[in-house]
Write an enzyme that holds these catalytic residues in place. Structure first.
Site, PDB file in Angstrom:
ATOM      1  N   HIS A   1       0.831  -1.200   0.000  1.00 28.41           N
ATOM      2  CA  HIS A   1       0.000   0.000   0.000  1.00 28.41           C
ATOM      3  C   HIS A   1       0.870   1.256   0.000  1.00 28.41           C
ATOM      4  CE1 HIS A   1      -2.900  -2.987   1.530  1.00 28.41           C
ATOM      5  NE2 HIS A   1      -3.830  -2.184   1.022  1.00 28.41           N
TER       6      HIS A   1
ATOM      7  N   ASP B   1      -4.453  -6.165  -8.003  1.00 27.22           N
ATOM      8  CA  ASP B   1      -4.712  -5.559  -6.705  1.00 27.22           C
ATOM      9  C   ASP B   1      -5.106  -4.102  -6.973  1.00 27.22           C
ATOM     10  OD1 ASP B   1      -4.939  -5.200  -3.996  1.00 27.22           O
ATOM     11  OD2 ASP B   1      -2.919  -5.900  -3.517  1.00 27.22           O
TER      12      ASP B   1
END
Length: 989
Positions: free
Chosen positions: A226, A297
């Site tokens: 992230h 993702d």
């Protein structure tokens, strides 16, 4: 073959050229492939190229129902034609409303996706959650993971979700990983793969697509994708054996989707895996033969977001669906630009779009129905859900070590204290309460400000149970370590397993360590039941705990499999002792009994403990450790005599006292001079037997009487030699009813109930019976009168007295009169298949007619128990009145009752003894010394205690099944005495 043809047709539907791809299970279950082809073709024909591109995008939004959010959603659906939605979290009601709104306006049904790694509760408020994968990784029974997936699928379908971005297939093999850790099933690739496959199958068998993540493996990284791009700097062999292994197994299981992570794996390809052709096309699709949906993702993550035209590059690399781009318009324009420049072809887009549409069809979107809002919360939370949540949590409980054998606790040892390390006592109460119901346990709350006082209070205790309900454990480490070094200490972690790494020295010195993972009330009760020998645990640690335990560590705790000790440790030969096995099995073959349980203790340790056979000759229910047997006349010593000894010990009567002094109904009768000792020695003159139940039979309904010496048409049931019973009779309605009521409360069979005062009638019958001289005559009536005396002196029913004085404090949890009030029928071994008097099977009802018509609690019979509990009572006698650290009877009383013998028979004070002079008639083997004492029971039971050799022999069977009146092969073939003989022969001299 049919399945392979179906897959070929679907490949044609998708436009795929590979007929050797691993077929996704969802697509293989499409029954009408022609209908699927037509629906996909129909959707393709009405779409522009840009709309086909839009089908490859999943747009992320919050479930907010204001007009602005609806306008944005309409734009995404109408202008960009997105193929799916991902709601970021919020309220269930609002997500459902937005789902219905979007689907109603979409020209092509939308795939609604969800990020629910531990259930809907991960994203939606007030919806069900499940334990984290790290906890579920401790479970040994993978069928529970299937049920978990099945339940999540049910919930997803209820709220209009077709795809769940789960499970995490990453291997948790780096303790410094900041993002995967508890989301993984563990550190063992094989176990992770098994859990992933089970969950995937449960989800997809029930109509929801699983998407495993994060390919090629995010476990052994120390950077959160992230925030930045993690690297997997491992060679291909390592990746194949660890990171890729769970994904391979998921693909073999037929998973529908794989999510590619933002990871750099140089040995597979350059650049982020999510936009790498080498990783996706070469490794995932070509090598691993995956031809389900490949999903990126989230493309808004910093691990990938810095790349230009990231969606176009993702599709070129081999992804079918792009998730959560930051700027949808810009990214779609980028894909259109790539088409114009020839970096992507229309054929590529068509193939990907067909695949997406085929999965939409397989997921039921060709006939989408509005999600019903009303009652949705109630539909989500079902009894089945609650049961599964509990089952998963209980199955994950892991006993990591138990060096002092605290699991289960010896309930006869007092001085146990529970120390709760918790914010307040309320969090820890369920654990304490469950323990307290069964045995006395002290309870302290650990307060940082008063640790010295806590230590002082714990100093005299025998053992300590420490319950950790908080991860702030460091302030307590010094105290807990000191306690663990000083005495047996059990450490129970009712939270994250990682908290144990904060107190390593405490863990090393603790006798017992249990991972409960959660302090939910039902988990606390379950762990308490482990200590009480009433629960099963077989969890295995899913990850290593630094320097303390390895992944896979764990013990199995099974109430049905008690600890065994080596016979050689106490001077016995195990090889010789094992000969009992063949004798026990011989007894089953000879129809001496359907099954039995044999236990031998020496010096207080169980050196032989085995169950044989089953409840019946049909063999459906196997005899187990906690199977309860009807003890029959073993009740005389394990119940009535115990009470007599205690009251004698307290000086409430003397052996030469007249029983009439305590049972007034005997006064002014020929029984007025009978003494307590007369009853114990069976020298009262009372008859050996009396059919008390005849008062409850309507004798007019018995043509020719209830019994005859010879058979006739009314008397065909043979009870004994020259004794035949009436085939058909009625009960006297004055005493018996077939339905329970306040007037008829005493149940003696499944459909037979007595008046509460029938026991008084039996005592009155005993009073009226003529005496036959005071020579030795074994009679159940002696102990029936002793029961009446006990109750008069104790001032309460005998069963209640025994529970309070002996059974409960001694930890005899499987000993009871009227056992159906406490135990399920399935745990009780039947004694008779069809009882002539009561009709039907006797299972949980005492076989002895006199005891039955006394209401099930009698001095001669009625007690049900297990070998372990009987052995504990016997050990108390052998230890001269002590069990655990508590004295129940004085040494003098035990020595008197276990040694005194009648001058006229082999009988002791209530106990039976060997017949040393006539060994052929002895109830014991010839090797048994004169000091042995014990008793036998009509149903095929016995206990013998040998003080000289510190031996206890317990044998429980149901030799009376199926019929009381068959030949007694247990005695005929000397089964019990031969077993005793082997026991003595095994003693090493």
């Amino acid at each position: 073959m049919k399945r392979r043809i179906l897959w070929c047709i679907l490949c044609a539907c998708l436009g795929s050229t590979s007929l050797f791809a691993q077929e996704p299970a969802l697509l293989s279950r499409v029954h009408d492939t022609e209908a699927c082809r037509k629906w996909v073709d129909g959707q393709m024909e009405k779409m522009t190229l840009k709309q086909k591109v839009g089908q490859l995008f999943i747009y992320t939004l919050q479930p907010v129902t204001n007009q602005y959010s609806k306008n944005v959603l309409r734009k995404m659906v109408d202008d960009y034609g997105v193929g799916g939605l991902l709601f970021t979290g919020g309220e269930l009601r609002k997500q459902v409303q937005m789902t219905n709104y979007a689907q109603a306006h979409a020209s092509v049904p939308l795939m609604v996706t969800f990020d629910g790694e531990w259930g809907l509760g991960m994203r939606l408020k007030d919806t069900p959650s499940f334990p984290y994968n790290r906890v579920l990784g401790c479970i040994q029974n993978d069928s529970l993971l299937y049920e978990y997936g099945k339940e999540v699928a049910r919930q997803c379908r209820l709220i209009g979700v077709q795809i769940n971005f789960a499970p995490v297939a990453d291997v948790d093999n780096n303790p410094n990983n900041p993002v995967i850790n508890f989301r993984s099933f563990g550190s063992d690739p094989k176990r992770v793969a098994e859990k992933v496959a089970a969950y995937v199958k449960g989800l997809e068998d029930n109509g929801v697509m699983a998407v495993c993540k994060h390919f090629p493996g995010h476990g052994d990284t120390e950077i959160d994708s992230h925030n930045a791009l993690p690297e997997l700097n491992f060679d291909r062999a390592r990746l194949d054996s660890i990171e890729l292994y769970p994904f391979k197994k998921a693909i073999e299981a037929g998973i529908g989707g794989v999510m590619v992570g933002h990871l750099h794996a140089p040995s597979l390809g350059e650049g982020p895996a999510s936009i790498s052709q080498e990783v996706i096309m070469h490794t995932l699709i070509d090598e691993l033969r995956f031809h389900g949906l490949v999903v990126t993702d989230a493309l808004e993550m910093k691990g990938i977001a810095g790349h230009d035209d990231v969606c176009a590059r993702a599709l070129i690399a081999g992804n079918d669906v792009v998730l959560s781009p930051r700027n949808l318009k810009k990214e779609i324009d980028g894909v259109m630009s790539a088409l114009k420049k020839g970096r992507l072809s229309e054929a590529d887009i068509d193939r990907k779009c067909r695949k997406v549409l085929s999965f939409k069809y397989a997921l039921g979107l060709s006939s989408w129905k509005k999600v019903e809002e009303e009652g949705l919360a109630e539909k989500l939370v079902t009894p089945e859900l609650l049961s599964l949540q509990q089952e998963l949590s209980k199955a994950a409980v892991t006993v990591l070590k138990d060096s002092s054998s605290l699991v289960p606790l010896d309930l006869s040892v007092s001085g146990t204290v529970l120390l709760s390390v918790s914010p307040s006592l309320s969090e820890a109460y369920p654990f304490y309460h469950q323990l307290k119901q069964t045995f006395p346990v002290g309870w302290l709350h650990a307060n940082v400000d008063s640790l010295d006082a806590v230590e002082a209070r714990l100093r005299p205790t025998q053992r300590v149970l420490v319950a950790l309900h908080t991860d702030k454990v460091e302030p307590y480490a010094a105290l807990l370590e000191k306690l663990a070094k000083d005495k047996p200490l059990a450490l129970i972690c009712f939270g994250d397993m990682k908290m144990l790494e904060k107190i390593p020295e405490v863990v090393r010195h603790a006798s017992t360590v249990i991972l409960a993972h959660s302090d939910e009330k039902f988990v606390q009760r379950h762990v308490a039941d482990l200590f009480l020998d009433n629960a099963y645990a077989d969890g295995r640690l899913s990850i290593p705990l630094s320097g303390l335990f390895k992944a896979g560590d764990g013990l199995t705790v099974d109430p049905e499999t008690p600890r065994q000790y080596s016979p050689e440790d106490v001077g016995m030969n195990a090889s010789i002792l094992s000969q009992i096995d063949s004798i026990a099995e011989e007894g089953i073959r000879l129809k001496a009994y359907p099954g039995c349980h044999v236990m031998i203790l020496r010096e207080g340790l169980p050196v032989y403990n085995k169950c044989f056979g089953s409840y019946t000759y049909e063999g459906k229910e196997q005899v187990k450790e906690n199977s309860l047997y009807d003890l029959a006349s073993l009740t005389k010593v394990t119940a009535t005599l115990l009470a007599v000894m205690k009251l004698y010990d307290e000086g409430k009567f003397g052996l030469t006292d007249r029983v009439a002094d305590y049972v007034p109904i005997l006064k002014k009768t020929d029984k007025a001079r009978i003494t307590v000792q007369d009853l114990l020695f069976h020298e009262s003159g009372l008859p050996a037997y009396w059919p008390f139940y005849e008062e409850a039979v309507d004798m007019k309904s018995c043509k020719g009487g209830l019994f005859r010496k010879k058979p006739d048409k009314n008397h065909t049931l043979k009870l004994a030699e020259n004794v035949y019973a009436c085939n058909d009779f009625r009960y006297n309605p004055e005493w018996v009813s077939h339905v329970p009521s306040a007037e008829y409360p005493l149940q003696v069979a499944d459909s037979l109930f007595l008046r509460s005062d029938f026991s008084k009638n039996i005592v009155e019958q005993i009073v009226k019976l003529p005496l036959k001289g005071k020579s030795y005559r074994y009679s159940c009536l002696n102990f029936m009168l002793l029961k009446e005396m006990v109750e008069k002196i104790a001032g309460m029913p005998m069963d209640m007295y025994l529970d309070s004085v002996f059974y409960a404090p001694m930890g005899l949890r499987h000993t009871a009169f009227l056992p159906l009030r406490k135990f399920p029928k399935e745990q009780i071994v039947p004694s008779v298949e069809t009882d002539f008097l009561r009709g039907g099977k006797l299972q949980g009802f005492v076989q002895d007619e006199a005891a039955a018509f006394m209401g099930g609690v009698s001095g001669n019979a009625g007690l049900f128990s297990t070998t372990q509990d009987v052995a504990r009572i016997a050990q108390m006698w052998l230890d001269k009145g002590i069990c655990g650290d508590r004295r129940y009877l004085s040494r003098a009383t035990c020595e008197l009752f276990t040694t005194l013998k009648s001058r006229d028979s082999r009988r002791g004070l209530g106990f039976d003894k060997p017949d040393i002079e006539h060994t052929d008639n002895s109830p014991c083997s010839p090797e048994a010394p004169a000091s042995v004492f014990g008793h036998t029971g009509f149903t095929g039971t016995c206990v013998w205690i040998d003080p000289d050799n510190e031996l206890i022999f317990v044998f429980l069977s149901n030799r009376t099944y199926p019929s009381v009146y068959e030949q007694n092969n247990l005695v005929r073939y000397n089964i019990r005495t031969r077993m005793q003989q082997v026991m003595y022969q095994s003693i090493l001299h």
